[in-house]
Scaffold this motif. Structure first.
Motif: not given
Length: 576
Positions: A17-36, A429-438
């Motif tokens: 859960d912490k690592l998921w939040n880390l990924k999302r926050l870093c993408e927002a603040h560092l403006k880079m894609h981060i593969p989970l 769906t957003e859920r399906g697309q999150s799998i594409v991303e991951d």
């Protein structure tokens, strides 16, 4: 990344859960894609990310970094076997994991919108698959076997034929399609979901217990061309392709399946970038597509001819059935009426090709963006006079990168399979697309970003977007018209949802044309395209702040080719 740094880490639910939040926050603040998956599995990558997060000087990120580091120090020891993370089993008693009680003997984390597979030690080797969105749901869901509401395997009816068969692209079928099918089964409340290999490594079946039956979906990934031959021969109900259907294939299937280029039949499920890779010591950083033609056709055989080292060029390419090869051929070689050099080494596996190129001096190849690994990535321009653009998740998502490609599902409209239709809807769906991303591909979920080069745009547009952010979608049109293509129609709905969440921000639309014909007419056409998108949005309750046309300014590619003209005919979306 060396093997010693590519270790699998064993996580409790709270840490994930912490690592998921880390990924999302870093993408927002560092403006880079981060593969989970990199955050979860690669210790060196994770350590570098934690350091970058600290340097952002954000209070929330800083606290998250220290939380992660503290939890890493106290994590439960585990051993990795195959595709599952199995806890060292001392007894059948409850094992404590980071404050959460579980009778699980193994955890396999699949983060596609917080998916957690928890395998319970049931009688006779049975396993029960749970889906969890939060740690509290995991805790409550697995307290007792009665609460899990499982059905003994002996009482289930096993299906004799698949719900549907999806055949085609290896790029889609190797990882993405199985993961989407697994998650689709989960969304329907299925249990005991398993992916098993068939007669060959590219043939799989995903099975699940659903409504008292053991159902399964067949996945064959022999190449994009097989999507259309198997639809024609009644060997599949759904096609997957890493290129658009060819006109000849469309015509052959019209009477049987309907027009597969129409909305409802043609579905873009994600995007991928054809990455051009070289060995790690190549001093060149960019190439133009005409250079690629000369290299891969054998016209240029030494890097010194392109300003590089005096070293023979060694060409690598994917195999004939590969959609990656088909895309490279159609985007690079075919427009120049060129053929692949006979001495090219053809490799079926994307990973094997990437590793071979990285290690061999003078080597060059092409690969899907997720498979770059240790090879050197090249910036690519459409022509010598065009901007060279690096393939990133943002430049691929906007399709600014000249070797971006769409990934497709093709669903016949005649004798349509209802299960296949529901699966396709789920994938969008957003859920399906999150799998594409991951899994490392590029989803269609909208993100904000900055253009690859701000000075690229005309002054008036730069002034209007001075405090704006660009969105990761471009609206494109059917050839020779101002009618939106199938992806654009889907993107309209995504944009509406995005703006509803991000109100009171306003949309800015900028239309572009190619440079063929009269300049004044091109400017008029670019305005008309922006207005078409504006009217579609107004009809959905979204009122753009700006809808302007800038004509043939800021071309992404040369308008001398059909592909170049298609890239230049676009409407960009910005928000203020």
């Amino acid at each position: 990344m060396s093997p010693k740094h590519h270790k699998h880490m064993h996580y409790n639910v709270a840490l994930v859960d912490k690592l998921w939040n880390l990924k999302r926050l870093c993408e927002a603040h560092l403006k880079m894609h981060i593969p989970l998956n990199m955050v979860l599995k690669d210790e060196e990558y994770r350590a570098e990310l934690l350091e970058k997060a600290l340097q952002a000087n954000n209070e929330e990120l800083t606290q998250l970094v220290w939380d992660v580091r503290q939890m890493e120090d106290t994590i439960v020891t585990a051993t990795h076997t195959g595709d599952e993370f199995k806890l060292k089993k001392k007894s059948r008693n409850v094992i404590k994991m980071g404050g959460y009680a579980t009778t699980a003997c193994a955890l396999l984390l699949i983060m596609g919108g917080y998916l957690l597979r928890s395998f319970l030690p049931l009688d006779a080797g049975e396993v029960f698959l749970l889906e969890a969105v939060t740690a509290s749901k995991v805790q409550s869901a697995i307290k007792t076997r009665e609460q899990a509401n499982y059905v003994p395997a002996g009482q289930l009816v096993r299906a004799t034929k698949p719900l549907f068969r999806v055949h085609g692209s290896n790029t889609v079928g190797e990882k993405l399609a199985p993961r989407l099918v697994e998650s689709y089964f989960m969304s329907r409340g299925a249990t005991n979901i398993k992916t098993q290999q068939g007669n060959t490594p590219v043939e799989k079946a995903v099975s699940a217990e659903l409504n008292g039956h053991i159902e399964f979906i067949e996945i064959h990934a022999h190449g994009s061309s097989t999507a259309f031959t198997d639809l024609q021969q009644d060997k599949a109900e759904l096609g997957m392709s890493s290129r658009r259907i060819k006109e000849q294939e469309r015509e052959q299937l019209v009477s049987k399946s309907g027009d597969l280029t129409e909305p409802g039949a043609e579905h873009i499920i994600g995007l991928d970038g054809l990455a051009i890779i070289t060995d790690t010591k190549n001093p060149l950083t960019q190439l133009a597509i005409p250079d690629l033609v000369k290299i891969f056709s054998g016209e240029v055989t030494n890097w010194s001819e392109l300003g590089g080292a005096n070293l023979p060029i060694k060409v690598y390419a994917r195999d004939e059935n590969s959609g990656t090869w088909d895309s490279f051929k159609s985007m690079v070689l075919d427009p120049a009426k060129a053929s692949l050099v006979m001495t090219a080494k053809r490799i079926e596996s994307s990973t094997a090709l990437s590793d071979a190129v990285a290690q061999e001096p003078g080597a060059i190849g092409f690969i899907g963006l997720p498979y770059v690994r240790r090879a050197r990535l090249m910036a690519i321009s459409a022509s010598k006079s065009s901007k060279a653009i690096m393939p990133t998740h943002f430049t691929v998502s906007t399709e600014d990168y000249p070797l971006a490609r769409r990934l497709y599902f093709y669903l016949p409209q005649k004798n349509m399979n209802a299960e296949a239709e529901e699966f396709v809807k789920f994938s969008a769906t957003e859920r399906g697309q999150s799998i594409v991303e991951d899994i490392g591909l590029v989803s269609q979920n909208i993100k904000t970003g900055q253009p690859f080069n701000n000075s690229f745009y005309p002054e008036e547009m730069r002034d209007l977007t001075l405090r704006s952010q660009r969105l990761s979608i471009n609206f494109r049109f059917k050839d020779g018209s101002d009618e939106l293509d199938t992806k654009a129609i889907s993107d309209l709905e995504r944009l509406v949802k995005y703006m509803e969440v991000n109100a009171p921000k306003r949309v800015q639309l900028f239309g572009f044309s190619d440079s063929e014909g009269d300049k004044a007419q091109n400017e008029e056409l670019s305005v008309r395209r922006a207005k078409v998108v504006e009217q579609h949005l107004i009809a959905r309750g979204i009122y753009p702040l700006v809808a302007r046309g800038v004509g043939e300014e800021a071309p992404l590619a040369s308008s001398k080719t059909e592909e170049g003209r298609r890239m230049n005919r676009r409407v960009e979306v910005w928000i203020l």
